[in-house]
Design a protein around this motif. Structure first.
Motif, PDB file in Angstrom:
ATOM      1  N   LEU A  52       1.263  -0.969   0.389  1.00 36.94           N
ATOM      2  CA  LEU A  52      -0.193   0.410   0.278  1.00 36.94           C
ATOM      3  C   LEU A  52       0.773   1.271  -0.052  1.00 36.94           C
ATOM      4  N   PRO A  53       0.371   2.716  -0.435  1.00 36.25           N
ATOM      5  CA  PRO A  53       1.665   3.816  -0.378  1.00 36.25           C
ATOM      6  C   PRO A  53       1.820   3.967   0.811  1.00 36.25           C
ATOM      7  N   PRO A  54       0.343   4.189   1.622  1.00 35.93           N
ATOM      8  CA  PRO A  54       0.935   5.251   3.275  1.00 35.93           C
ATOM      9  C   PRO A  54       1.909   3.862   3.527  1.00 35.93           C
ATOM     10  N   LYS A  55       2.854   5.189   4.121  1.00 39.62           N
ATOM     11  CA  LYS A  55       4.210   4.631   5.420  1.00 39.62           C
ATOM     12  C   LYS A  55       3.672   5.067   6.546  1.00 39.62           C
ATOM     13  N   ASN A  56       2.674   5.448   6.309  1.00 44.97           N
ATOM     14  CA  ASN A  56       2.404   5.614   8.449  1.00 44.97           C
ATOM     15  C   ASN A  56       0.671   6.293   8.312  1.00 44.97           C
ATOM     16  N   PHE A  57       0.694   6.615   9.346  1.00 42.93           N
ATOM     17  CA  PHE A  57      -1.044   6.652   9.771  1.00 42.93           C
ATOM     18  C   PHE A  57      -1.035   8.125   8.267  1.00 42.93           C
ATOM     19  N   ALA A  58      -0.378   9.180   9.021  1.00 47.62           N
ATOM     20  CA  ALA A  58      -0.856  10.215   8.980  1.00 47.62           C
ATOM     21  C   ALA A  58      -1.422  10.289   7.102  1.00 47.62           C
ATOM     22  N   GLU A  59      -0.481   9.388   6.223  1.00 50.38           N
ATOM     23  CA  GLU A  59      -0.040   9.313   5.150  1.00 50.38           C
ATOM     24  C   GLU A  59      -1.865   8.315   4.709  1.00 50.38           C
ATOM     25  N   LEU A  60      -1.776   7.568   5.750  1.00 53.37           N
ATOM     26  CA  LEU A  60      -2.856   6.317   5.774  1.00 53.37           C
ATOM     27  C   LEU A  60      -4.484   7.142   5.698  1.00 53.37           C
ATOM     28  N   ARG A  61      -4.300   7.951   6.470  1.00 55.74           N
ATOM     29  CA  ARG A  61      -5.502   9.469   6.665  1.00 55.74           C
ATOM     30  C   ARG A  61      -5.956   9.702   5.336  1.00 55.74           C
ATOM     31  N   GLN A  62      -4.818  10.336   4.887  1.00 57.10           N
ATOM     32  CA  GLN A  62      -5.154  11.071   2.984  1.00 57.10           C
ATOM     33  C   GLN A  62      -5.300  10.711   2.495  1.00 57.10           C
ATOM     34  N   TRP A  63      -4.515   9.165   1.976  1.00 57.64           N
ATOM     35  CA  TRP A  63      -4.519   7.988   1.527  1.00 57.64           C
ATOM     36  C   TRP A  63      -6.293   7.631   1.425  1.00 57.64           C
ATOM     37  N   ILE A  64      -7.017   8.155   2.539  1.00 55.04           N
ATOM     38  CA  ILE A  64      -8.247   7.015   2.729  1.00 55.04           C
ATOM     39  C   ILE A  64      -9.449   8.512   2.281  1.00 55.04           C
ATOM     40  N   ALA A  65      -8.812   9.377   2.651  1.00 58.73           N
ATOM     41  CA  ALA A  65      -9.279  10.329   1.870  1.00 58.73           C
ATOM     42  C   ALA A  65     -10.022  11.057   1.338  1.00 58.73           C
ATOM     43  N   ALA A  66      -8.814  10.224  -0.067  1.00 54.96           N
ATOM     44  CA  ALA A  66      -8.616  10.610  -1.081  1.00 54.96           C
ATOM     45  C   ALA A  66      -9.057   9.487  -2.619  1.00 54.96           C
ATOM     46  N   ASN A  67      -9.342   7.447  -1.594  1.00 51.82           N
ATOM     47  CA  ASN A  67      -9.777   7.508  -2.065  1.00 51.82           C
ATOM     48  C   ASN A  67     -11.543   6.756  -2.081  1.00 51.82           C
ATOM     49  N   GLY A  68     -11.609   7.217  -0.468  1.00 45.13           N
ATOM     50  CA  GLY A  68     -13.072   6.648  -0.078  1.00 45.13           C
ATOM     51  C   GLY A  68     -13.266   5.270  -0.032  1.00 45.13           C
ATOM     52  N   SER A  69     -14.710   4.958  -0.533  1.00 49.93           N
ATOM     53  CA  SER A  69     -15.357   3.721  -0.613  1.00 49.93           C
ATOM     54  C   SER A  69     -14.569   2.818  -1.595  1.00 49.93           C
ATOM     55  N   LYS A  70     -13.329   3.446  -2.711  1.00 54.63           N
ATOM     56  CA  LYS A  70     -12.380   2.323  -3.238  1.00 54.63           C
ATOM     57  C   LYS A  70     -11.491   1.439  -2.265  1.00 54.63           C
ATOM     58  N   VAL A  71     -11.178   1.849  -1.197  1.00 53.95           N
ATOM     59  CA  VAL A  71     -10.839   1.764  -0.110  1.00 53.95           C
ATOM     60  C   VAL A  71     -11.205   0.394   0.619  1.00 53.95           C
ATOM     61  N   ASN A  72     -10.980  -0.898   0.331  1.00 48.08           N
ATOM     62  CA  ASN A  72     -11.921  -1.926   1.150  1.00 48.08           C
ATOM     63  C   ASN A  72     -10.792  -2.859   1.950  1.00 48.08           C
ATOM     64  N   LEU A  73     -12.258  -2.652   3.080  1.00 49.28           N
ATOM     65  CA  LEU A  73     -11.472  -3.643   4.840  1.00 49.28           C
ATOM     66  C   LEU A  73     -12.366  -4.868   4.527  1.00 49.28           C
ATOM     67  N   ALA A  74     -11.534  -5.216   5.457  1.00 46.15           N
ATOM     68  CA  ALA A  74     -11.992  -6.980   5.457  1.00 46.15           C
ATOM     69  C   ALA A  74     -12.013  -6.409   7.576  1.00 46.15           C
ATOM     70  N   ASN A  75     -13.265  -8.084   7.263  1.00 42.37           N
ATOM     71  CA  ASN A  75     -13.589  -8.138   8.775  1.00 42.37           C
ATOM     72  C   ASN A  75     -14.215  -9.628   8.328  1.00 42.37           C
ATOM     73  N   ALA A  76     -14.142  -9.937   9.836  1.00 39.07           N
ATOM     74  CA  ALA A  76     -14.970 -11.816   9.555  1.00 39.07           C
ATOM     75  C   ALA A  76     -16.359 -11.994   9.864  1.00 39.07           C
ATOM     76  N   GLY A  77     -17.254 -10.809   9.614  1.00 40.22           N
ATOM     77  CA  GLY A  77     -18.523 -11.463   9.544  1.00 40.22           C
ATOM     78  C   GLY A  77     -18.907 -10.469  10.513  1.00 40.22           C
ATOM     79  N   LEU A  78     -20.248  -9.511  10.041  1.00 40.48           N
ATOM     80  CA  LEU A  78     -21.094  -9.039  10.788  1.00 40.48           C
ATOM     81  C   LEU A  78     -21.049  -9.290  12.538  1.00 40.48           C
ATOM     82  N   GLY A  79     -20.915  -8.247  12.892  1.00 38.37           N
ATOM     83  CA  GLY A  79     -20.905  -8.631  14.948  1.00 38.37           C
ATOM     84  C   GLY A  79     -19.211  -8.943  14.924  1.00 38.37           C
ATOM     85  N   SER A  80     -18.008  -9.676  14.721  1.00 40.66           N
ATOM     86  CA  SER A  80     -16.661  -9.672  15.031  1.00 40.66           C
ATOM     87  C   SER A  80     -16.231  -8.270  14.993  1.00 40.66           C
ATOM     88  N   ALA A  81     -14.915  -9.339  16.097  1.00 40.82           N
ATOM     89  CA  ALA A  81     -14.219  -7.977  16.241  1.00 40.82           C
ATOM     90  C   ALA A  81     -13.445  -6.966  15.592  1.00 40.82           C
TER      91      ALA A  81
END
Ligand code: MLT
Length: 295
Positions: free
Chosen positions: A101-130
């Motif tokens: 992933l391009p970002p190297k730290n949290f500040a860059e991740l925040r900018q990257w997410i702001a620039a890409n929004g819902s194009k960014v995907n986030l994995a999880n273990a299902g609704l209700g999982s931790a």
């Protein structure tokens, strides 16, 4: 011992660790069975309807407290349909990303997410999982909506994260530390209020330090039996759990992953129940505010 998530994930690791340590105090083998799906509610339902004879147990986490708020049609009641046998441990989570992933730290991740929004995907273990709940808190703290990708556990999700099929995950340190140490994933922040001291994460800032004020997610695991399990059996199982959590090897293994093994009043069934009820209230508000329901 039923684990409501896929093999190889944090809940599975904790259950197999505990099963080993319970062998001696119980004087018999404990077999781990994975019953994954629906954010952990399938495995929990299986134990809720099992014979209350002490031979069917459940290792489950924060999902035990959140499922009642998320699933309006849940086939069991928490804590009513279970006997509490004691809390096992607490695990901080970390926000991790695919290694390229391009970002190297949290500040860059925040900018990257702001620039890409819902194009960014986030994995999880299902609704209700931790990983789902941590992801929910993360998105609301960043005031953004990412595309979530559910799995039957974070073990299969981690494979796709390392492979680049998904971008980010909020995963328990239990499962993330070996991948961080192996350089397989990037780590952007710790979800607990206090920094961790383990080598893999000692230089990683907390999300609160990085600007997500008061961000605090800890994933706890507990041991349960079906409602109606006789009191002498519950007392024996609780005594065995206490002995197992004093096992030096178990404690060393879990602390090396950033986990805290429980030794306070939550190791007592009454203290465990009180804690689960308090967590149920806390998460009911988060879920209501997020308006995120599973059904
Ligand atoms: C797992 O063992 O897969 C996790 O505990 C799932 C989760 O709740 O994120």
């Amino acid at each position: 011992m039923v684990v409501p998530f896929a093999p190889g994930g944090p809940s599975d690791k904790i259950a197999r660790d505990l099963a080993d340590a319970l062998r001696k105090p119980l004087g018999q083998t404990v077999v781990v069975e994975n019953a994954a799906g629906a954010g952990g509610t399938i495995g929990a339902a299986k134990v809720a309807r099992s014979a209350p004879d002490g031979y069917t147990l459940l290792v489950h986490h924060i999902g035990m407290a959140t499922a009642p708020a998320l699933y309006r049609k849940l086939p069991f009641k928490v804590p009513e349909d279970f006997e509490m046998l004691g809390l096992i441990n607490e695990a901080p989570s970390v926000v991790i990303g695919n290694g390229s992933l391009p970002p190297k730290n949290f500040a860059e991740l925040r900018q990257w997410i702001a620039a890409n929004g819902s194009k960014v995907n986030l994995a999880n273990a299902g609704l209700g999982s931790a990983s789902h709940l941590c992801g929910l808190m993360f998105q609301s703290a960043l005031k953004t909506n990412l595309t979530t990708v559910p799995y039957k556990g974070t073990a299969p999700a981690m494979t796709d994260l390392i492979g680049g099929q998904v971008n980010l995950m909020c995963e328990q340190a239990t499962n993330a530390v070996p991948q961080i140490e192996g350089g397989k994933v990037k780590v952007f922040g710790v979800t607990s209020l206090r920094r961790l001291t383990i080598p893999a994460l000692k230089d990683t800032p907390t999300l609160a330090e990085s600007g997500l004020k008061d961000f605090d997610v800890q994933v706890w695991h507990g041991l349960y039996a079906p409602k109606g399990t006789p009191a002498p059996v519950l007392a024996r199982l609780n005594a065995a759990l206490r002995a197992a959590l004093k096992d030096a090897e178990l404690v060393k293994r879990q602390e090396a992953l950033g986990l805290t093994v429980i030794s306070d009043e939550r190791l007592d069934p009454a203290g465990h129940r009180k804690f689960v009820e308090a967590e149920k209230q806390r998460w009911a508000k988060v879920i209501k505010d997020a308006g995120e329901y599973a059904d």
